[in-house]
Design a protein around this motif. Structure first.
Motif, short mmCIF file in Angstrom:
data_model
loop_
_atom_site.label_atom_id
_atom_site.label_comp_id
_atom_site.label_asym_id
_atom_site.label_seq_id
_atom_site.Cartn_x
_atom_site.Cartn_y
_atom_site.Cartn_z
N ASN A 113 28.87 12.48 9.90
CA ASN A 113 28.40 11.38 10.73
C ASN A 113 27.35 11.94 11.68
OD1 ASN A 113 28.74 10.04 13.68
ND2 ASN A 113 28.90 8.47 12.11
N THR A 114 26.20 11.32 11.69
CA THR A 114 25.13 11.72 12.61
C THR A 114 25.01 10.67 13.70
OG1 THR A 114 23.94 12.73 10.75
CG2 THR A 114 22.70 12.38 12.80
N PRO A 115 25.53 10.95 14.90
CA PRO A 115 25.53 9.92 15.96
C PRO A 115 24.11 9.55 16.38
CG PRO A 115 27.02 11.75 16.49
CD PRO A 115 26.18 12.20 15.33
N TYR A 116 23.94 8.29 16.74
CA TYR A 116 22.68 7.86 17.33
C TYR A 116 22.61 8.34 18.78
CZ TYR A 116 21.99 4.56 13.47
OH TYR A 116 21.81 3.99 12.23
N ASP A 117 21.43 8.74 19.21
CA ASP A 117 21.27 9.00 20.64
C ASP A 117 21.17 7.64 21.35
OD1 ASP A 117 18.57 8.06 20.41
OD2 ASP A 117 17.87 10.08 19.99
N ASN A 118 21.27 7.67 22.66
CA ASN A 118 21.31 6.42 23.43
C ASN A 118 20.04 5.59 23.24
OD1 ASN A 118 23.87 6.82 24.47
ND2 ASN A 118 23.12 7.91 26.28
N LEU A 119 18.89 6.28 23.13
CA LEU A 119 17.63 5.56 22.96
C LEU A 119 17.62 4.77 21.67
CD1 LEU A 119 14.74 4.93 23.88
CD2 LEU A 119 14.00 7.05 22.75
N THR A 120 18.02 5.41 20.57
CA THR A 120 18.03 4.74 19.26
C THR A 120 19.04 3.61 19.25
OG1 THR A 120 17.38 6.80 18.16
CG2 THR A 120 18.31 5.06 16.78
N ASP B 26 27.79 3.55 15.74
CA ASP B 26 28.21 4.89 16.13
C ASP B 26 27.46 5.99 15.39
OD1 ASP B 26 29.34 4.34 13.71
OD2 ASP B 26 31.40 4.82 14.28
N GLY B 27 26.48 5.61 14.57
CA GLY B 27 25.68 6.61 13.89
C GLY B 27 25.57 6.35 12.40
N ILE B 28 25.02 7.34 11.69
CA ILE B 28 24.80 7.23 10.25
C ILE B 28 25.91 7.99 9.52
CG2 ILE B 28 23.21 7.70 8.35
CD1 ILE B 28 20.96 7.82 10.53
N ASP B 29 26.68 7.26 8.72
CA ASP B 29 27.69 7.87 7.88
C ASP B 29 27.04 8.26 6.56
OD1 ASP B 29 29.68 7.49 9.75
OD2 ASP B 29 30.35 5.60 8.90
N THR B 30 27.22 9.51 6.16
CA THR B 30 26.60 10.02 4.95
C THR B 30 27.65 10.71 4.09
OG1 THR B 30 24.60 10.45 6.26
CG2 THR B 30 24.69 11.42 4.05
N ALA B 31 27.84 10.20 2.88
CA ALA B 31 28.84 10.77 1.97
C ALA B 31 28.15 11.27 0.71
CB ALA B 31 29.91 9.75 1.61
N LEU B 32 28.50 12.47 0.29
CA LEU B 32 28.02 13.04 -0.97
C LEU B 32 29.19 13.04 -1.94
CD1 LEU B 32 26.00 14.56 -2.80
CD2 LEU B 32 26.75 16.68 -1.68
N MET C 46 27.41 13.03 -11.91
CA MET C 46 26.22 12.69 -11.13
C MET C 46 26.53 12.82 -9.64
SD MET C 46 24.10 9.05 -10.91
CE MET C 46 23.32 9.16 -12.51
N TYR C 47 25.66 13.53 -8.92
CA TYR C 47 25.76 13.58 -7.47
C TYR C 47 25.04 12.36 -6.88
CZ TYR C 47 27.35 18.46 -7.53
OH TYR C 47 28.07 19.60 -7.74
N VAL C 48 25.76 11.62 -6.03
CA VAL C 48 25.20 10.43 -5.39
C VAL C 48 25.52 10.49 -3.91
CG1 VAL C 48 25.11 7.90 -5.39
CG2 VAL C 48 25.67 9.12 -7.51
N VAL C 49 24.55 10.08 -3.06
CA VAL C 49 24.76 10.00 -1.62
C VAL C 49 24.84 8.54 -1.22
CG1 VAL C 49 23.68 10.34 0.64
CG2 VAL C 49 23.67 12.19 -1.03
N GLY C 50 25.82 8.23 -0.39
CA GLY C 50 25.93 6.90 0.19
C GLY C 50 25.64 6.95 1.68
N LEU C 51 24.86 5.97 2.17
CA LEU C 51 24.48 5.91 3.58
C LEU C 51 24.96 4.58 4.16
CD1 LEU C 51 20.76 7.07 3.29
CD2 LEU C 51 22.65 8.42 4.18
N MET C 52 25.59 4.65 5.31
CA MET C 52 26.10 3.44 5.97
C MET C 52 25.89 3.54 7.47
SD MET C 52 27.60 0.51 5.61
CE MET C 52 28.18 -0.68 6.81
N SER C 53 25.28 2.51 8.04
CA SER C 53 25.19 2.39 9.49
C SER C 53 25.74 1.02 9.83
CB SER C 53 23.75 2.53 9.96
OG SER C 53 23.67 2.37 11.37
N GLY C 54 26.90 0.99 10.45
CA GLY C 54 27.62 -0.27 10.62
C GLY C 54 27.36 -0.95 11.94
N THR C 55 28.08 -2.04 12.16
CA THR C 55 27.90 -2.84 13.36
C THR C 55 28.44 -2.16 14.61
OG1 THR C 55 29.88 -4.02 12.68
CG2 THR C 55 27.79 -5.09 12.24
N SER C 56 29.23 -1.08 14.44
CA SER C 56 29.71 -0.34 15.60
C SER C 56 28.61 0.51 16.23
CB SER C 56 30.89 0.56 15.22
OG SER C 56 32.02 -0.20 14.90
#
Length: 382
Positions: A39-46, A13-19, A1-11
């Protein structure tokens, strides 16, 4: 099974995405292959919007409401991006596990409460993939603190017949899992240790007027001298003396506390480098001090992951405390030395937790979260 995990932590620094590709050997034993990680970094506004919503003084119902949907869109795009980069159709991914972005985590009042945003309905609608979210709530309902949740996965991936292992994550907050050799899941221990990168990042941000958001490679800390006076003041933080299991977050170690530290440092006439060195040393101390306080059995290996594993000054300080408090025979390493990615670990963990939820299997660890019993974590959005 292909599963994606998404994590945005207290740092933040962006959205961690693992397949991952997960094959089941038994109900608690899997063959897990990490197909891709981004890892998709957040821009400063977000990033600033998230910080505003995390602070009771600047957050508001309307801001949190909008951000919940905005982050849902960003999480969905990160899933689409990793699928495109891996040349896998979205329709071939069967499941998404999204931790979301923690806005507030309160364990001090009569009712433990925690809020993660990043609307699962948006993720599921945009991708067409069943999405599991809101992992902490069920554990809290069972009498726990809703965190840490990764120890369940630590046991699955890193149990050993040879070594007594500590898996130390250093994200925004630090937390560990202790896995005795040949141990069962009922034998593992763990708790939050205190600040990870969060306090260092906050102090850096204040001292540089926002020009820097973290101490790259520990370059500022290595140039400074640890202040015994400031360090002793930091050690008085009430979280340090609390009994385990315990959990913490930005409410205790966020920008407000960072400002207090900077003010004390300036009153002591410390340089910016000295303040950063002391805060980094404090972070190292809280990690190893927690082992000494709470782990009664032998430790053979300490395996460090998360963003903090890339700070060589912090790792050096941890090794120094380990040698001083635990002895010379304890091996300290980073997760890459076992062939895994420190960056990907937590996103992978939420993919595995989602898989277990999908299979209707309990996936919290009560002796670590403080829950009265095992529960199935998360809400399913088909």
């Amino acid at each position: 099974m292909y599963v994606v995990g998404l994590m945005s932590g207290t740092s933040l620094d962006g959205i961690d995405t693992a397949l991952i590709d997960i094959s089941e050997i038994s109900s608690n034993d899997f063959d897990v292959k990490v197909i891709n990680f981004i890892n998709t970094p957040y821009d400063n506004l977000t990033r600033n919007k998230i910080l505003e919503c995390c602070d009771p003084k600047t957050g508001s119902v309307d801001k949190i409401c909008r951000l919940n949907f905005e982050l849902g869109e960003l999480f969905a795009k990160s899933v689409e991006k990793i699928a495109s980069l891996t040349n896998i159709k979205l329709s071939n991914i069967e499941l998404i596990g999204s931790h979301g972005q923690t806005i507030y985590h309160d364990v001090e009042n009569d009712y433990v409460s925690s809020l993660q945003i990043g609307e699962a309905g948006v993720i599921a609608q945009r991708t067409g993939i069943t999405t599991i979210s809101n992992f902490r709530a069920r554990d809290i309902a069972a009498g726990g603190q809703g965190a840490p949740l990764v120890p369940y996965v630590d046991y699955i991936l890193f149990k050993s017949n040879q070594y007594n292992r500590v898996l130390q994550n250093i994200g925004g907050i630090g937390n560990y899992t202790y896995i005795p050799k040949n141990g069962k899941i009922e034998d593992i221990q763990g708790t939050d240790t205190g600040p990870g990168n969060m306090l260092i990042d906050g102090v850096i941000q204040i001292l540089t007027n926002g020009e820097k958001t973290f101490d790259k490679d520990g370059e500022m800390a290595i140039k400074g001298t640890v202040s015994t006076e400031l360090l002793n003041e930091l050690k008085k933080h009430p979280f340090i003396s609390k009994k385990a299991p315990k959990t913490t977050g930005r409410e205790a170690f966020g920008l407000n506390y960072a400002r207090k530290i900077v003010n004390i440092g300036k009153e002591l006439h410390l340089s910016n480098e000295d303040i950063i060195a002391t805060v980094t040393n404090f972070t190292a101390f809280t990690i190893v001090d927690a082992y000494q306080r709470f782990i009664r059995n032998k430790i053979d290996q300490i395996i460090i992951s998360g963003g903090g594993s890339y700070n060589p000054t912090l790792i050096l300080m941890i090794k120094s405390y380990v040698k001083m408090l635990l002895g010379e025979n304890v091996v300290v390493m980073i997760l890459e030395q076992l062939g895994y990615s420190s960056d990907a670990k937590e996103a992978v963990a939420f993919a595995i937790l989602a898989y277990q939820t999908f299979k209707r299997r309990c996936n919290n660890v009560p002796q670590i979260t403080g829950a009265k019993y095992s529960v199935i974590l998360g809400d399913i959005t088909p």
